[in-house]
Design a protein around this motif. Structure first.
Motif, mmCIF file in Angstrom:
data_model
loop_
_atom_site.group_PDB
_atom_site.id
_atom_site.type_symbol
_atom_site.label_atom_id
_atom_site.label_comp_id
_atom_site.label_asym_id
_atom_site.label_seq_id
_atom_site.Cartn_x
_atom_site.Cartn_y
_atom_site.Cartn_z
ATOM 1 N N ASP A 17 -2.212 2.173 -4.727
ATOM 2 C CA ASP A 17 -2.023 3.573 -4.352
ATOM 3 C C ASP A 17 -3.212 4.026 -3.510
ATOM 4 O O ASP A 17 -4.373 3.815 -3.896
ATOM 5 C CB ASP A 17 -1.935 4.453 -5.605
ATOM 6 C CG ASP A 17 -0.583 4.321 -6.287
ATOM 7 O OD1 ASP A 17 0.271 3.601 -5.752
ATOM 8 O OD2 ASP A 17 -0.387 4.914 -7.365
ATOM 9 N N ILE A 18 -2.915 4.646 -2.372
ATOM 10 C CA ILE A 18 -3.997 5.070 -1.473
ATOM 11 C C ILE A 18 -3.747 6.494 -0.990
ATOM 12 O O ILE A 18 -2.599 6.959 -0.936
ATOM 13 C CB ILE A 18 -4.129 4.130 -0.249
ATOM 14 C CG1 ILE A 18 -2.820 4.117 0.561
ATOM 15 C CG2 ILE A 18 -4.516 2.727 -0.655
ATOM 16 C CD1 ILE A 18 -2.945 3.403 1.890
ATOM 17 N N ASN A 19 -4.841 7.165 -0.640
ATOM 18 C CA ASN A 19 -4.761 8.470 0.009
ATOM 19 C C ASN A 19 -4.969 8.247 1.501
ATOM 20 O O ASN A 19 -6.106 8.192 1.982
ATOM 21 C CB ASN A 19 -5.821 9.418 -0.561
ATOM 22 C CG ASN A 19 -5.794 10.781 0.127
ATOM 23 O OD1 ASN A 19 -4.895 11.071 0.910
ATOM 24 N ND2 ASN A 19 -6.801 11.601 -0.163
ATOM 25 N N VAL A 20 -3.865 8.103 2.214
ATOM 26 C CA VAL A 20 -3.948 7.804 3.640
ATOM 27 C C VAL A 20 -4.064 9.082 4.465
ATOM 28 O O VAL A 20 -4.155 9.037 5.697
ATOM 29 C CB VAL A 20 -2.713 6.967 4.074
ATOM 30 C CG1 VAL A 20 -1.474 7.836 4.162
ATOM 31 C CG2 VAL A 20 -2.961 6.232 5.379
ATOM 32 N N THR A 21 -4.077 10.245 3.790
ATOM 33 C CA THR A 21 -4.161 11.527 4.499
ATOM 34 C C THR A 21 -5.574 12.114 4.470
ATOM 35 O O THR A 21 -5.796 13.222 4.956
ATOM 36 C CB THR A 21 -3.188 12.548 3.872
ATOM 37 O OG1 THR A 21 -3.611 12.839 2.528
ATOM 38 C CG2 THR A 21 -1.779 11.990 3.840
ATOM 39 N N LEU A 22 -6.544 11.400 3.890
ATOM 40 C CA LEU A 22 -7.895 11.925 3.715
ATOM 41 C C LEU A 22 -8.543 12.224 5.070
ATOM 42 O O LEU A 22 -8.592 11.364 5.950
ATOM 43 C CB LEU A 22 -8.757 10.912 2.951
ATOM 44 C CG LEU A 22 -10.201 11.327 2.679
ATOM 45 C CD1 LEU A 22 -10.245 12.505 1.711
ATOM 46 C CD2 LEU A 22 -10.985 10.139 2.111
ATOM 47 N N MET A 68 0.865 -1.172 0.000
ATOM 48 C CA MET A 68 0.000 0.000 0.000
ATOM 49 C C MET A 68 0.905 1.227 0.000
ATOM 50 O O MET A 68 1.721 1.392 0.917
ATOM 51 C CB MET A 68 -0.927 0.007 1.218
ATOM 52 C CG MET A 68 -2.008 -1.054 1.152
ATOM 53 S SD MET A 68 -3.409 -0.743 2.276
ATOM 54 C CE MET A 68 -2.668 -1.062 3.858
ATOM 55 N N VAL A 69 0.780 2.055 -1.039
ATOM 56 C CA VAL A 69 1.706 3.164 -1.256
ATOM 57 C C VAL A 69 0.963 4.483 -1.147
ATOM 58 O O VAL A 69 -0.089 4.679 -1.791
ATOM 59 C CB VAL A 69 2.373 3.050 -2.649
ATOM 60 C CG1 VAL A 69 3.449 4.119 -2.811
ATOM 61 C CG2 VAL A 69 2.976 1.658 -2.846
ATOM 62 N N ALA A 70 1.499 5.391 -0.335
ATOM 63 C CA ALA A 70 0.898 6.718 -0.197
ATOM 64 C C ALA A 70 1.064 7.494 -1.503
ATOM 65 O O ALA A 70 2.140 7.484 -2.104
ATOM 66 C CB ALA A 70 1.543 7.472 0.951
#
Length: 640
Positions: free
Chosen positions: A563-568, A517-519
């Motif tokens: 790819d993920i948005n872990v800052t949402l 899982m990649v930011a």
């Protein structure tokens, strides 16, 4: 040849965790090195912080025991006999330390666990001792273990000794096979300081309550140092140390001649040149301390000062009649990692006085070469990265961990194997691997190693519910294997390995099924985003910790990167909610050590190492650039 009857030089060698340092501790205690009021820690020679944390010996160290028992007078030395003891590492990755230790001594005590018996590193150290024509004393340790099988272990060790002796003899080394048949055997429980020549029952400590039988065996079977009275000075540098007052120290074994404080000598360099210097200090080891002396003679192992850049393998000689000794031979490295500067967006943001530049990193690696003969540092196409080659991934991970604690920030690439071209074909290093597991996991382990191109050589069951399986596996198949073994066997599997030469390339090996899982952007990991995404896999990062584009923040449940948005963040509204955010519903993130991170990293990933943090990241951080690179690699693989 003249003889120094008041000295014995011996190395304690064994497989990892068979009790070498514990035995040396007991020898020191029974030689009255410590005062009655002094509190003596366990494994006192494991002075390095990493050694204490990991419970293994990393560096070869020497100490001196003064024996004044009844046998000293019998041997004509009523004032006592000095036994210089070299404690060597038991892990195969630190084999260079073993080779250095063996080069200093006149015999070895081979320590073997009364339950586990001979293991791959036992074979390695024993072979090195036979190649150097050193006499061997077999010491069966931990006889008081409940699962001890003393008689079988002695038989296995004797068979191993004779088999290796035959192999070494066939290579042209002349051995006294009759002397090897008369192998002295000591039974020992090092933790309580008991030793005996009489075999105890399985699970019981020896019937003698001290180590006198071990001292007797050393004095009677390890020859006193011999020297030629007419030969010029020859003192071999086998280790490097440092002093706050004297600067760099060279640990030397004197073979011929005498070193006198204040006199001028020659230093035969590794490149063959000769340099004159003045000997400013001679230090002899007594217990755990170094004591200044005016001179030292043949057979002595002493530390000397006077050369600021003295190196391992060099020889101190008579400048008027220089006769240097051969350089210390060390087996070639099999594993490499790329050490480079840290170029992540978080570089230098976590603390003051961090060492960040390529010059600092290069200087540190060059200093490591001075005291570590088993690694090589090779330049790469990048000016800020170097390929560091060593015996195994643990040895290189230890180097990275030491640099991290010294304040360096760096990136470390996934371990790779060092290949050779033999007869026009690519050959890769192989490992002889021994695995001990409960018999219920035998099929699981066999399947695990079959996927890594392992070939089973033998299997034995000692009837205690445990099975020993021996494999020959490509070295790259063992990268990350120990973590997988512990997971597959619920922490019960024990694996050890030793080099088994080179063999043709075995083909592709898939060692990790799950993707990363990649930011996809910079920011802070939000609990809200992590709650929404935790069904996709497991996280490595804590909520509210800083992340950046290209950082691996977790592992997916399926193959392929995500790819993920872990800052949402959760959008704020003016509507009241009946349920509040509950952080306790977050699955705790996985915490991985440096070694585990290196095992986990894929080919296109590396590990960012700082004094405060360890992060896994993509080598190419920009996601658009990474996808272009990935597409290009996939096309090349399809065409080939």
């Amino acid at each position: 040849m003249a003889v120094r009857g008041d000295i014995r030089n011996v190395a304690i060698v064994a497989h990892v965790d068979h009790g070498k340092t514990t035995l040396v501790n007991a020898m020191l205690k029974q030689s009255n090195v410590f005062s009655e009021r002094e509190e003596v820690p366990d494994r006192v020679l494991d002075s390095n912080a990493l050694e204490r944390e990991k419970g293994i010996t990393i560096l070869a160290k020497n100490t001196a025991v003064q024996y004044t028992g009844p046998l000293a007078e019998e041997l004509g030395e009523p004032e006592g006999i000095t036994i210089n003891v070299v404690d060597t590492p038991g892990h195969a990755d630190f084999g260079g330390e073993v080779e250095r230790g063996i080069s200093m001594v006149d015999g070895v005590v081979l320590l073997v666990d009364a339950s586990e018996g001979p293991l791959p590193q036992t074979r390695f150290v024993l072979r090195k001792a036979l190649e150097a024509k050193l006499p061997v004393i077999l010491c069966v340790n931990k006889t008081d273990r409940p699962d001890a099988r003393i008689e079988e272990v002695v038989s296995e060790s004797t068979d191993l000794l004779l088999g290796l002796a035959q192999d070494v003899s066939e290579e042209g080394i002349d051995l006294d096979l009759d002397a090897l048949l008369d192998l002295p055997v000591i039974y020992c429980a090092a933790k309580v300081g008991h030793a005996s020549t009489e075999r105890p029952a399985d699970g019981e400590a020896p019937d003698n309550d001290d180590l006198e039988p071990l001292f007797d065996a050393i004095l009677k079977n390890i020859p006193a140092p011999q020297y030629d009275e007419d030969a010029p000075l020859q003192a071999h540098v086998t280790n490097i140390d440092a002093s706050d007052y004297l600067g760099r120290l060279g640990l030397v074994r004197i073979y011929n001649g005498t070193l006198v404080k204040g006199k001028n000598y020659g230093l035969s360099r590794v490149d063959g040149s000769l340099e004159n210097f003045k000997l400013t200090e001679v230090l002899r080891t007594k217990g755990l301390e170094r004591v200044p002396v005016e001179e030292a003679g043949p057979g002595d192992i002493v530390a000397i000062a006077g050369v600021s850049d003295i190196m391992i393998g060099e020889t101190i000689v008579d400048p008027n009649d220089p006769k240097p000794l051969p350089l210390i031979h060390v087996d070639e490295p099999a594993i490499s990692m790329t050490f480079g500067t840290n170029d992540s967006p978080l570089v230098g943001t976590e603390g003051k006085d961090h060492k960040l530049t390529a010059r600092m990193l290069n200087d540190r690696l060059q200093r490591e070469l001075i005291g570590n003969v088993s690694i090589h540092v090779v330049p790469t196409e990048r000016p800020d990265a170097w390929e560091v080659q060593g015996r195994g991934e643990l040895a290189l991970a230890i180097l990275a961990e030491e640099m991290r604690r010294e304040g360096y920030e760096l990136t470390v690439g996934r371990p790779q194997v060092v290949t050779k071209i033999i007869d026009g074909k690519i050959n890769e290093p192989m490992e002889a691997t021994t695995i001990d597991v409960p018999d219920e996991y035998m099929g699981t382990v066999t399947q695990l190693l079959a996927e890594r191109k392992g070939r089973m050589d033998s299997m034995s069951n000692h009837g205690s519910g445990w099975v020993r399986i021996e494999f020959t596996v490509p070295s790259r198949g063992l990268i990350g294997f120990r973590t997988a073994l512990l997971s597959a066997t619920r922490g019960t599997g024990i694996a050890s390995s030793i080099s088994a030469g080179y063999a043709p390339w075995a083909g592709a090996i898939v060692t990790r099924q799950n993707g990363s899982m990649v930011a996809d952007r910079k920011g802070k990991a939000s609990p809200y985003a992590m709650q929404k995404l935790q069904a996709r896999g497991n996280f490595f990062v804590q909520p509210q910790s800083a992340v950046y584009e290209g950082q691996v923040v977790g592992v997916t449940n399926k193959p392929g990167d995500l790819d993920i948005n872990v800052t949402l963040e959760k959008h704020m509204t003016n509507m009241r909610s009946a349920t509040a955010d509950v952080l306790e519903t977050l699955t705790p993130p996985i915490s991985m050590s440096l070694e585990e991170s290196l095992d986990f990293a894929n080919e296109d990933e590396c590990v960012e190492v700082t004094p405060e943090s360890i992060r896994i990241r993509k080598i190419i951080l920009d996601r658009d650039q990474w996808y272009k690179w990935y597409s290009k690699q996939r096309r090349q693989n399809q065409n080939s």
